[in-house]
Design a protein around this motif. Sequence first.
Motif, PDB file in Angstrom:
ATOM      1  N   UNK A  55      28.575  17.393 -18.799  1.00 59.23           N
ATOM      2  CA  UNK A  55      27.236  17.998 -18.477  1.00 59.23           C
ATOM      3  C   UNK A  55      26.099  17.050 -18.745  1.00 59.23           C
ATOM      4  N   UNK A  56      26.342  15.467 -19.092  1.00 57.39           N
ATOM      5  CA  UNK A  56      25.485  14.579 -18.836  1.00 57.39           C
ATOM      6  C   UNK A  56      25.659  13.169 -18.283  1.00 57.39           C
ATOM      7  N   UNK A  57      25.285  12.431 -17.856  1.00 60.58           N
ATOM      8  CA  UNK A  57      25.494  11.280 -17.091  1.00 60.58           C
ATOM      9  C   UNK A  57      26.148  10.188 -18.314  1.00 60.58           C
ATOM     10  N   UNK A  83      17.909  12.832 -17.756  1.00 60.26           N
ATOM     11  CA  UNK A  83      17.032  12.259 -18.696  1.00 60.26           C
ATOM     12  C   UNK A  83      16.172  11.227 -18.207  1.00 60.26           C
ATOM     13  N   UNK A  84      15.228  10.651 -18.544  1.00 57.38           N
ATOM     14  CA  UNK A  84      14.457   9.316 -18.218  1.00 57.38           C
ATOM     15  C   UNK A  84      15.310   8.074 -18.623  1.00 57.38           C
ATOM     16  N   UNK A 123      16.867   5.586 -15.877  1.00 56.63           N
ATOM     17  CA  UNK A 123      16.533   4.471 -16.084  1.00 56.63           C
ATOM     18  C   UNK A 123      17.568   3.423 -15.961  1.00 56.63           C
ATOM     19  N   UNK A 124      18.821   3.857 -16.458  1.00 62.33           N
ATOM     20  CA  UNK A 124      19.779   2.943 -16.701  1.00 62.33           C
ATOM     21  C   UNK A 124      20.606   2.995 -15.243  1.00 62.33           C
ATOM     22  N   UNK A 125      20.541   3.755 -14.295  1.00 63.63           N
ATOM     23  CA  UNK A 125      21.055   3.974 -13.188  1.00 63.63           C
ATOM     24  C   UNK A 125      20.143   2.808 -12.217  1.00 63.63           C
ATOM     25  N   UNK A 163      10.031  15.403 -13.701  1.00 60.95           N
ATOM     26  CA  UNK A 163      10.024  13.682 -13.515  1.00 60.95           C
ATOM     27  C   UNK A 163      11.295  13.418 -13.011  1.00 60.95           C
ATOM     28  N   UNK A 164      12.428  14.088 -13.335  1.00 60.98           N
ATOM     29  CA  UNK A 164      13.942  13.919 -12.752  1.00 60.98           C
ATOM     30  C   UNK A 164      13.552  14.103 -11.124  1.00 60.98           C
ATOM     31  N   UNK A 165      12.948  15.247 -10.734  1.00 64.81           N
ATOM     32  CA  UNK A 165      12.823  15.399  -9.309  1.00 64.81           C
ATOM     33  C   UNK A 165      12.073  14.599  -8.458  1.00 64.81           C
ATOM     34  N   UNK A 166      11.121  14.082  -9.375  1.00 66.84           N
ATOM     35  CA  UNK A 166      10.338  12.886  -8.582  1.00 66.84           C
ATOM     36  C   UNK A 166      11.184  11.765  -8.415  1.00 66.84           C
TER      37      UNK A 166
END
Length: 399
Positions: A191-193, A218-219, A223-225, A252-255
């Motif tokens: 459920x998360x990266x 999340x930001x 950002x890690x990617x 923010x995620x969609x942007x």
Amino acid sequence: MGLYLSLIVFCFQWTLCYSGIVTDCCSVYRNQVNCPRCRLESIPQNIGKNTTSLSLTYNNIKALKNDNGLISVRGNNLKVLDISNQLSSFSCSGHRLGNFSRLEEFVMSEIDCSMPHPTMFIEMQNLTKLTARSCLLNNNGMFYSQNLFKSLRHLAYVDLSSNQIAHLNASIFEDQADSMKTLIFANNLIDNLPVQTLEIFKSLELFDLRNNFISSLSYSEYSVLETYRSVSNRIKIKLAGNPLSCDCSNLDFLTWVDTTSVIDDKDDLVCIQNNIKVVTFLETLRDFRVECASPVWLIVSISLALGFCVSGILLRFAWRHSVGLRIWCRQPVEQDTFTYDVFISYCSKDCGWIRKTFTTWLDRHGIRYSAEDKTFDTGRDIYDNIMDAIDDSYQSVCH
């Protein structure tokens, strides 16, 4: 007569195939042996020592272990082995895979490995590709042992789809930091990266997380990617089939999705709210930002209005009780002599009686007094005058 002979030959071939001997049921091409659906119950005994590829899919093999508890195949020149989709209750649980020092590709999908041996792959030092779909790996904590893929420094491709994996232990892939290129965890329960896992690899090209339970990144995660992309510019991530949330909280995620090139299957992403494709949704992203901003400004406006109202009430309360507050907060003045004998505090409706009657009586008896119309400094704050009058008077009289 011909039909009778054909039947005998068929039965003979079927018997040989069933007993684990390579027959016409298996196809042999150069050094490749394929025995799909041959009803084999064990590994064929007459496989050539020079065989480099062996496929045993859809048989009735129950185990590959020998007397030493090792799962092995005669001959050690195999480079490709496929034992997936056995029709019987085949299990690799609790056993190491032995005698595969030259194996490069291993397929074991649909095999019960719910309790894998902590070092089951330890002898596959040349393994580069592992496919283990639907192997019940998450049914036991042994999957998270950091020894499971230990010493497999050439392993570049791992497919662990459909294993009900909910989270990843980053240390499990420590020895693949330099070699891993493709990591597939589709159809699991993530459920998360898995940021910590991702940060281990130095040259990862594909991270497949399709059909999990990721609703947003999340930001810090995306950002890690982006940071990782500066290290390995080939990195791609697949997120199709995840229940992505397209609401104001994920703006923010969609942007980021709209601008990034890291997501490989952007055209297949779907918003869970209305079941429309994210790319279609992103076409109206500007309007959506406005819609998200309107409630925000409404909340801000209401908050400011409430703040002003509360501040006004507090100020009014402070004003009405400022004398009491000042008296309560101020340090009392200690003195032996006083300028006045008494300070007279009165309301406006008693002004006439105080001036004509009471102060006359005080003057006749030589009593020094302080009152608003007699001793207060013009232009000074009335409350400061009152406090000074109290300090300068031996007694205070309120009327």
